[in-house]
Motif scaffolding. Structure first.
Motif, PDB file in Angstrom:
ATOM      1  N   UNK A  23       0.830  -1.193   0.000  1.00 23.83           N
ATOM      2  CA  UNK A  23       0.000   0.000   0.000  1.00 23.83           C
ATOM      3  C   UNK A  23       0.862   1.239   0.000  1.00 23.83           C
ATOM      4  N   UNK A  24       0.200   2.409  -0.019  1.00 23.32           N
ATOM      5  CA  UNK A  24       0.950   3.670  -0.016  1.00 23.32           C
ATOM      6  C   UNK A  24       0.110   4.799   0.556  1.00 23.32           C
ATOM      7  N   UNK A  25       0.799   5.844   0.995  1.00 21.44           N
ATOM      8  CA  UNK A  25       0.206   7.101   1.442  1.00 21.44           C
ATOM      9  C   UNK A  25       1.192   8.209   1.076  1.00 21.44           C
ATOM     10  N   UNK A  26       0.690   9.381   0.750  1.00 28.41           N
ATOM     11  CA  UNK A  26       1.545  10.534   0.473  1.00 28.41           C
ATOM     12  C   UNK A  26       1.264  11.592   1.539  1.00 28.41           C
ATOM     13  N   UNK A  27       2.339  12.097   2.158  1.00 24.94           N
ATOM     14  CA  UNK A  27       2.206  13.090   3.228  1.00 24.94           C
ATOM     15  C   UNK A  27       3.099  14.298   2.957  1.00 24.94           C
ATOM     16  N   UNK A  28       2.817  15.379   3.679  1.00 25.40           N
ATOM     17  CA  UNK A  28       3.654  16.582   3.694  1.00 25.40           C
ATOM     18  C   UNK A  28       4.360  16.631   5.033  1.00 25.40           C
ATOM     19  N   UNK A  29       5.600  17.091   5.007  1.00 21.25           N
ATOM     20  CA  UNK A  29       6.343  17.283   6.259  1.00 21.25           C
ATOM     21  C   UNK A  29       7.511  18.219   5.994  1.00 21.25           C
ATOM     22  N   UNK A  30       8.039  18.799   7.052  1.00 23.42           N
ATOM     23  CA  UNK A  30       9.177  19.714   6.927  1.00 23.42           C
ATOM     24  C   UNK A  30      10.460  18.975   6.575  1.00 23.42           C
ATOM     25  N   UNK A  31      10.548  17.693   6.942  1.00 24.59           N
ATOM     26  CA  UNK A  31      11.751  16.900   6.665  1.00 24.59           C
ATOM     27  C   UNK A  31      11.370  15.427   6.553  1.00 24.59           C
ATOM     28  N   UNK A  32      12.296  14.641   6.029  1.00 26.39           N
ATOM     29  CA  UNK A  32      12.065  13.206   5.927  1.00 26.39           C
ATOM     30  C   UNK A  32      11.958  12.586   7.316  1.00 26.39           C
ATOM     31  N   UNK A  33      12.736  13.091   8.256  1.00 26.77           N
ATOM     32  CA  UNK A  33      12.668  12.584   9.625  1.00 26.77           C
ATOM     33  C   UNK A  33      11.285  12.836  10.221  1.00 26.77           C
ATOM     34  N   UNK A  34      10.754  14.040   9.985  1.00 30.39           N
ATOM     35  CA  UNK A  34       9.425  14.368  10.492  1.00 30.39           C
ATOM     36  C   UNK A  34       8.364  13.482   9.828  1.00 30.39           C
ATOM     37  N   UNK A  35       8.510  13.260   8.536  1.00 29.34           N
ATOM     38  CA  UNK A  35       7.568  12.392   7.821  1.00 29.34           C
ATOM     39  C   UNK A  35       7.635  10.973   8.381  1.00 29.34           C
ATOM     40  N   UNK A  36       8.839  10.471   8.617  1.00 31.75           N
ATOM     41  CA  UNK A  36       8.997   9.114   9.145  1.00 31.75           C
ATOM     42  C   UNK A  36       8.346   8.976  10.520  1.00 31.75           C
ATOM     43  N   UNK A  37       8.469   9.979  11.348  1.00 29.84           N
ATOM     44  CA  UNK A  37       7.892   9.929  12.700  1.00 29.84           C
ATOM     45  C   UNK A  37       6.368   9.784  12.668  1.00 29.84           C
ATOM     46  N   UNK A  38       5.739  10.270  11.588  1.00 27.80           N
ATOM     47  CA  UNK A  38       4.284  10.121  11.472  1.00 27.80           C
ATOM     48  C   UNK A  38       3.864   8.652  11.477  1.00 27.80           C
ATOM     49  N   UNK A  39       4.751   7.782  11.052  1.00 24.32           N
ATOM     50  CA  UNK A  39       4.413   6.366  10.869  1.00 24.32           C
ATOM     51  C   UNK A  39       4.921   5.462  11.996  1.00 24.32           C
ATOM     52  N   UNK A  40       5.522   6.050  13.032  1.00 23.49           N
ATOM     53  CA  UNK A  40       5.961   5.231  14.163  1.00 23.49           C
ATOM     54  C   UNK A  40       4.751   4.557  14.797  1.00 23.49           C
ATOM     55  N   UNK A  41       4.865   3.279  15.087  1.00 28.51           N
ATOM     56  CA  UNK A  41       3.801   2.474  15.706  1.00 28.51           C
ATOM     57  C   UNK A  41       2.507   2.471  14.886  1.00 28.51           C
ATOM     58  N   UNK A  42       2.619   2.581  13.585  1.00 23.80           N
ATOM     59  CA  UNK A  42       1.461   2.589  12.690  1.00 23.80           C
ATOM     60  C   UNK A  42       0.758   1.227  12.756  1.00 23.80           C
TER      61      UNK A  42
END
Length: 121
Positions: free
Chosen positions: A80-99
């Protein structure tokens, strides 16, 4: 929104891995209950992050590979996939912690990568 702040998250899993084998081994009633729990958690994740979700995406089906030899069916780990906005790749990655993809469902991982701008000619 600029392209350097857009990130593609791809959900990965295996139909033959240990997590999927354990999932399939669950009694049907327990698996159904976990599916309901997982979908509720997934919807909760979407609600929590709706302000940064560009494209909710969805599950992926069977894959066909196209190359100079033609079209063939192939198998890969993309689920699957999702597209998100974030200030950085690290910030984007944190959105998916414990998903729920891997915290509840038998998914194995999520990979996050920047969507780069198309070079100008």
């Amino acid at each position: 929104m600029s392209a350097e702040h857009t990130f593609l998250a791809v959900y990965l899993g295996s139909t033959t891995g240990a997590k999927m084998a354990a999932w399939r081994a669950l009694p049907e009633a327990e698996r159904k209950a976990r599916e309901q729990e997982g979908m509720a958690a997934w919807h909760g994740w979407v609600e929590k992050h709706k302000s940064v979700i560009v494209e909710i995406g969805g599950p992926l089906g069977k894959t066909r590979r196209i190359d100079v030899s033609g079209v063939t069916e192939v198998s890969n780990a993309l689920t699957g996939f999702t597209v998100v906005r974030a200030a950085s790749q690290e910030e984007a990655a944190k959105l998916f912690e414990n998903h729920p993809h891997f915290a509840i469902f038998p998914g194995e991982a999520i990979e996050v990568m920047p969507v780069l701008p198309i070079p100008q000619m």
